[in-house]
Design a protein around this motif. Structure first.
Motif, PDB file in Angstrom:
ATOM      1  N   SER A   1       0.829   3.886   1.545  1.00  0.00           N
ATOM      2  CA  SER A   1       1.611   3.439   0.392  1.00  0.00           C
ATOM      3  C   SER A   1       0.755   3.531  -0.857  1.00  0.00           C
ATOM      4  N   THR A   2       1.408   3.857  -1.982  1.00  0.00           N
ATOM      5  CA  THR A   2       0.716   3.945  -3.263  1.00  0.00           C
ATOM      6  C   THR A   2       1.481   3.129  -4.295  1.00  0.00           C
ATOM      7  N   GLU A   3       0.781   2.209  -4.929  1.00  0.00           N
ATOM      8  CA  GLU A   3       1.367   1.391  -5.988  1.00  0.00           C
ATOM      9  C   GLU A   3       0.253   0.972  -6.934  1.00  0.00           C
ATOM     10  N   LYS A   4       0.505   1.157  -8.223  1.00  0.00           N
ATOM     11  CA  LYS A   4      -0.495   0.812  -9.235  1.00  0.00           C
ATOM     12  C   LYS A   4      -1.825   1.538  -8.958  1.00  0.00           C
ATOM     13  N   ASN A   5      -1.711   2.826  -8.548  1.00  0.00           N
ATOM     14  CA  ASN A   5      -2.879   3.667  -8.263  1.00  0.00           C
ATOM     15  C   ASN A   5      -3.723   3.145  -7.100  1.00  0.00           C
ATOM     16  N   PHE A   6      -3.171   2.242  -6.318  1.00  0.00           N
ATOM     17  CA  PHE A   6      -3.877   1.712  -5.156  1.00  0.00           C
ATOM     18  C   PHE A   6      -3.226   2.251  -3.891  1.00  0.00           C
ATOM     19  N   LYS A   7      -4.044   2.933  -3.061  1.00  0.00           N
ATOM     20  CA  LYS A   7      -3.557   3.501  -1.817  1.00  0.00           C
ATOM     21  C   LYS A   7      -3.975   2.613  -0.644  1.00  0.00           C
TER      22      LYS A   7
ATOM     23  N   GLY B   1      11.704  17.900  23.305  1.00  0.00           N
ATOM     24  CA  GLY B   1      13.132  18.185  23.178  1.00  0.00           C
ATOM     25  C   GLY B   1      13.959  16.989  22.782  1.00  0.00           C
ATOM     26  N   SER B   2      13.380  15.791  22.845  1.00  0.00           N
ATOM     27  CA  SER B   2      14.126  14.583  22.469  1.00  0.00           C
ATOM     28  C   SER B   2      13.825  14.210  21.012  1.00  0.00           C
ATOM     29  N   THR B   3      14.282  13.030  20.609  1.00  0.00           N
ATOM     30  CA  THR B   3      14.090  12.539  19.245  1.00  0.00           C
ATOM     31  C   THR B   3      13.253  11.267  19.284  1.00  0.00           C
ATOM     32  N   THR B   4      12.383  11.123  18.312  1.00  0.00           N
ATOM     33  CA  THR B   4      11.565   9.908  18.225  1.00  0.00           C
ATOM     34  C   THR B   4      11.530   9.416  16.790  1.00  0.00           C
ATOM     35  N   PHE B   5      11.236   8.131  16.630  1.00  0.00           N
ATOM     36  CA  PHE B   5      11.206   7.502  15.305  1.00  0.00           C
ATOM     37  C   PHE B   5       9.885   6.761  15.134  1.00  0.00           C
ATOM     38  N   LEU B   6       9.162   7.105  14.080  1.00  0.00           N
ATOM     39  CA  LEU B   6       7.898   6.449  13.762  1.00  0.00           C
ATOM     40  C   LEU B   6       8.158   5.454  12.647  1.00  0.00           C
ATOM     41  N   GLU B   7       8.004   4.176  12.951  1.00  0.00           N
ATOM     42  CA  GLU B   7       8.386   3.130  12.002  1.00  0.00           C
ATOM     43  C   GLU B   7       7.260   2.833  11.020  1.00  0.00           C
ATOM     44  N   CYS B   8       7.623   2.762   9.737  1.00  0.00           N
ATOM     45  CA  CYS B   8       6.698   2.351   8.679  1.00  0.00           C
ATOM     46  C   CYS B   8       7.533   1.869   7.504  1.00  0.00           C
ATOM     47  N   GLN B   9       7.475   0.588   7.246  1.00  0.00           N
ATOM     48  CA  GLN B   9       8.304   0.000   6.197  1.00  0.00           C
ATOM     49  C   GLN B   9       7.420  -0.637   5.144  1.00  0.00           C
ATOM     50  N   ALA B  10       7.708  -0.322   3.881  1.00  0.00           N
ATOM     51  CA  ALA B  10       6.909  -0.847   2.775  1.00  0.00           C
ATOM     52  C   ALA B  10       7.118  -2.347   2.638  1.00  0.00           C
ATOM     53  N   ARG B  11       6.048  -3.034   2.259  1.00  0.00           N
ATOM     54  CA  ARG B  11       6.145  -4.474   2.030  1.00  0.00           C
ATOM     55  C   ARG B  11       6.627  -4.782   0.625  1.00  0.00           C
TER      56      ARG B  11
ATOM     57  N   GLU C   1      -1.169  -9.407   5.200  1.00  0.00           N
ATOM     58  CA  GLU C   1      -2.376 -10.226   5.295  1.00  0.00           C
ATOM     59  C   GLU C   1      -3.501  -9.730   4.400  1.00  0.00           C
ATOM     60  N   ALA C   2      -3.348  -8.557   3.771  1.00  0.00           N
ATOM     61  CA  ALA C   2      -4.404  -8.015   2.926  1.00  0.00           C
ATOM     62  C   ALA C   2      -4.295  -8.550   1.507  1.00  0.00           C
ATOM     63  N   CYS C   3      -5.422  -8.685   0.843  1.00  0.00           N
ATOM     64  CA  CYS C   3      -5.444  -9.163  -0.540  1.00  0.00           C
ATOM     65  C   CYS C   3      -4.648  -8.234  -1.443  1.00  0.00           C
ATOM     66  N   ALA C   4      -4.790  -6.916  -1.233  1.00  0.00           N
ATOM     67  CA  ALA C   4      -4.105  -5.949  -2.081  1.00  0.00           C
ATOM     68  C   ALA C   4      -2.591  -6.088  -1.968  1.00  0.00           C
ATOM     69  N   ASP C   5      -2.087  -6.248  -0.747  1.00  0.00           N
ATOM     70  CA  ASP C   5      -0.644  -6.387  -0.555  1.00  0.00           C
ATOM     71  C   ASP C   5      -0.118  -7.635  -1.252  1.00  0.00           C
ATOM     72  N   CYS C   6      -0.853  -8.722  -1.170  1.00  0.00           N
ATOM     73  CA  CYS C   6      -0.438  -9.980  -1.790  1.00  0.00           C
ATOM     74  C   CYS C   6      -0.435  -9.844  -3.310  1.00  0.00           C
ATOM     75  N   CYS C   7      -1.435  -9.147  -3.843  1.00  0.00           N
ATOM     76  CA  CYS C   7      -1.530  -8.965  -5.285  1.00  0.00           C
ATOM     77  C   CYS C   7      -0.435  -8.047  -5.794  1.00  0.00           C
TER      78      CYS C   7
END
Length: 549
Positions: free
Chosen positions: A438-444, A377-387, A311-317
């Motif tokens: 995420s970093t792409e085209k020097n945009f974080k 003592g257990s295992t956990t998963f932190l989800e983060c997937q690039a668009r 939904e962000a302008c940067a992601d769309c661009c």
């Protein structure tokens, strides 16, 4: 009419791929049918190898009068080259033509021809897409004929006298207005055609190199469809490439300032639930759909799904999808009629710093902070997937009551994946706020801001006992009383409908052992899976059930 099936000079074990009518001039009698195929070809002393061909015939070919009766008398063919030149001068050839797409232009006589090729040998697996111009193709067919001569019958360019009219010329056309039929051609023309159906020069792709190359991957391209899309900064060709594993890649190739090209995979979609080679693809511009066929059936998917870019302008661009632009509120279908003040799109460079000025400050503010619990003592998963498949992701951990962030790397108990962060054998020191950027085209851009709360084993045991779940064995440790806030949060977790099934499964496991679970274990797991909701992911599964053919 048919080819001379007993003459291997004409065809040698061919596999036909595509045929298309392409006019040569304003004179209708010059119209020719071009067809694309692959066949076995061999030089003296060499084993047969696969070569890709482009052939052509005149539509008004009636065959010869005495020779080649009821057979084509204008048949010619040339080799199609799709190769990558190496530094040592040796070319890597993609010899097997798999599919062809004819892209129309404003000039019906000069369409653009896209071909999908694969490697014929077993040394490595690879695919390529090559693009050809009709000007180059006609130049080869107007060039020298191939001829065998010498002690070893080597292929050379024919330098002898070429009869009139030139072999391969259509009767009644621009150069033969007085000849109404190929039956009027002199015998020497027909005999020359019988013995010289192949052109000496080969057809090379535009810029002498492939547009797209895939090597050392576990799939091959099988089909192609191309859509010409109008964007804010020009028109672009979007390639839809089907694979032998049932996926479709959406690819765009952009020109760079150094006269090179930049290939971008906009997305890859799984269109069939069962992996199967895609055999056919057709674009419907009216419905904005891509129809995909395989041996299992037919399905379709949208040419554009702008909402998946965020939904962000940067992601769309940064997506650089010519179908999509940021309209001031969301990433939506680009329309030339939109107001330029709010529209943001930069397909060629994808520069959100310049395009989204005034909107970037809101990108990180819109990132919601979520809370996730884990048990010590257990295992956990932190989800983060690039668009976007072109970004680099980094994880940072910020401890409680600290402003410093420490970058997390894959080591020991921690594993970074394309889908997120896997932490094994949780420790209390793992608690804190995790930032996925995420970093792409020097945009974080911060994609995920997540607070991980690691609960002690004693805490979980006490709450389960207090809530009437004696399934878990009590853990002997020092007394510890959870805070009111943690207690309420944990009760919320344990009140989910899946917890009853999990507790029953665990109880059976601890009472009877793993080997004696039998149907109880299978039934519990099955019921649990049925209650789970599917996750949205970058490589989407088929959204429509393919119709059985």
């Amino acid at each position: 009419m048919r080819t001379d099936q007993y003459n291997s000079r004409w065809l040698n074990d061919p596999t036909f791929v595509h045929a298309h009518l392409i006019p040569d001039s304003a004179e209708k009698n010059d119209d020719k049918l071009y067809f694309f195929f692959r066949e076995k070809a061999s030089e003296v002393g060499q084993s047969p190898m696969t070569q890709s061909r482009i052939g052509r015939i005149c539509l008004n070919d009636d065959g010869g009068h005495c020779c080649l009766v009821n057979k084509w008398s204008t048949f010619l063919k040339a080799r199609l080259i799709c190769s990558v030149p190496g530094a040592d001068g040796i070319e890597t050839h993609f010899d097997e033509l798999r599919d062809v797409y004819i892209q129309p232009t404003q000039d019906t006589r000069n369409p653009v021809i896209y071909g999908v090729f694969s490697v014929s040998g077993s040394v490595f697996k690879g695919s390529a897409v090559c693009v050809y111009s009709m000007a180059d193709i006609r130049m080869v067919f107007n060039g020298p004929f191939a001829h065998k001569e010498g002690p070893n019958y080597q292929w050379v360019a024919y330098t002898g006298k070429i009869p009139y009219p030139r072999p391969g010329t259509c009767p009644g056309g621009t150069f033969t207005p007085n000849m109404k039929s190929t039956k009027d051609y002199p015998d020497e023309v027909i005999n020359f055609m019988r013995n010289h159906p192949t052109m000496y020069n080969a057809v090379y792709p535009v810029h002498k190199r492939p547009l797209v190359v895939r090597t050392n991957v576990d799939y091959e391209f099988t089909t192609i469809a191309v859509d010409q899309v109008r964007a804010a900064d020009g028109s672009y060709e979007v390639l839809f490439l089907g694979t032998d594993r049932g996926t479709v890649q959406k690819v765009i190739v952009l020109p760079r300032d150094d006269l090179q090209t930049e290939e971008l995979v906009l997305e890859e979609v799984e269109v069939f639930k069962v992996p199967t080679p895609i055999t056919t693809m057709k674009i419907s511009s009216k419905r904005q759909q891509l129809y995909v066929g395989s041996a299992l059936g037919v399905t379709h998917l949208a040419l554009h799904r702008c909402d998946v870019y965020g939904e962000a302008c940067a992601d769309c661009c940064l997506a650089r999808d010519p179908y999509c632009a940021w309209d001031g509120k969301s990433c939506s279908r680009y329309s030339a009629s939109q107001k330029r003040r709010s529209r943001r799109q930069d397909v060629k460079y994808g520069n959100p710093i310049r395009q989204c000025r005034g909107y970037n400050s809101n990108a990180n503010k819109n990132t919601l902070e979520t809370v996730q619990y884990g048990v010590e003592g257990s295992t956990t998963f932190l989800e983060c997937q690039a668009r976007s498949p072109h970004v680099s992701l980094k994880w940072h951990l910020q401890k409680e009551n600290s402003d410093r962030r420490k970058e997390i790397r894959s080591e020991g108990r921690i594993l970074k994946t394309d889908q997120g962060l896997l932490i094994r054998s949780l420790q209390s020191s793992d608690s804190g706020i995790y930032h996925c950027t995420s970093t792409e085209k020097n945009f974080k851009h911060t994609l995920v801001k997540l607070q991980l709360v690691v609960l002690s084993s004693r805490t979980v045991n006490n709450v389960l006992v207090d809530t009437g779940n004696p399934a878990l064995p009590q853990i002997q440790s020092s007394a510890w009383t959870p805070s009111v806030g943690q207690y309420k949060d944990l009760l919320t977790i344990l009140s989910q409908p899946e917890m009853g099934l999990i507790n029953q499964y665990c109880k059976d496991y601890w009472q009877h052992g793993d080997d004696s679970l039998g149907d109880s274990k299978a039934k519990s797991l099955k019921e649990l899976k049925e209650q789970k909701k599917p996750r949205n992911r970058r490589h989407h599964e088929d959204q429509t059930n393919p119709a059985e053919t």
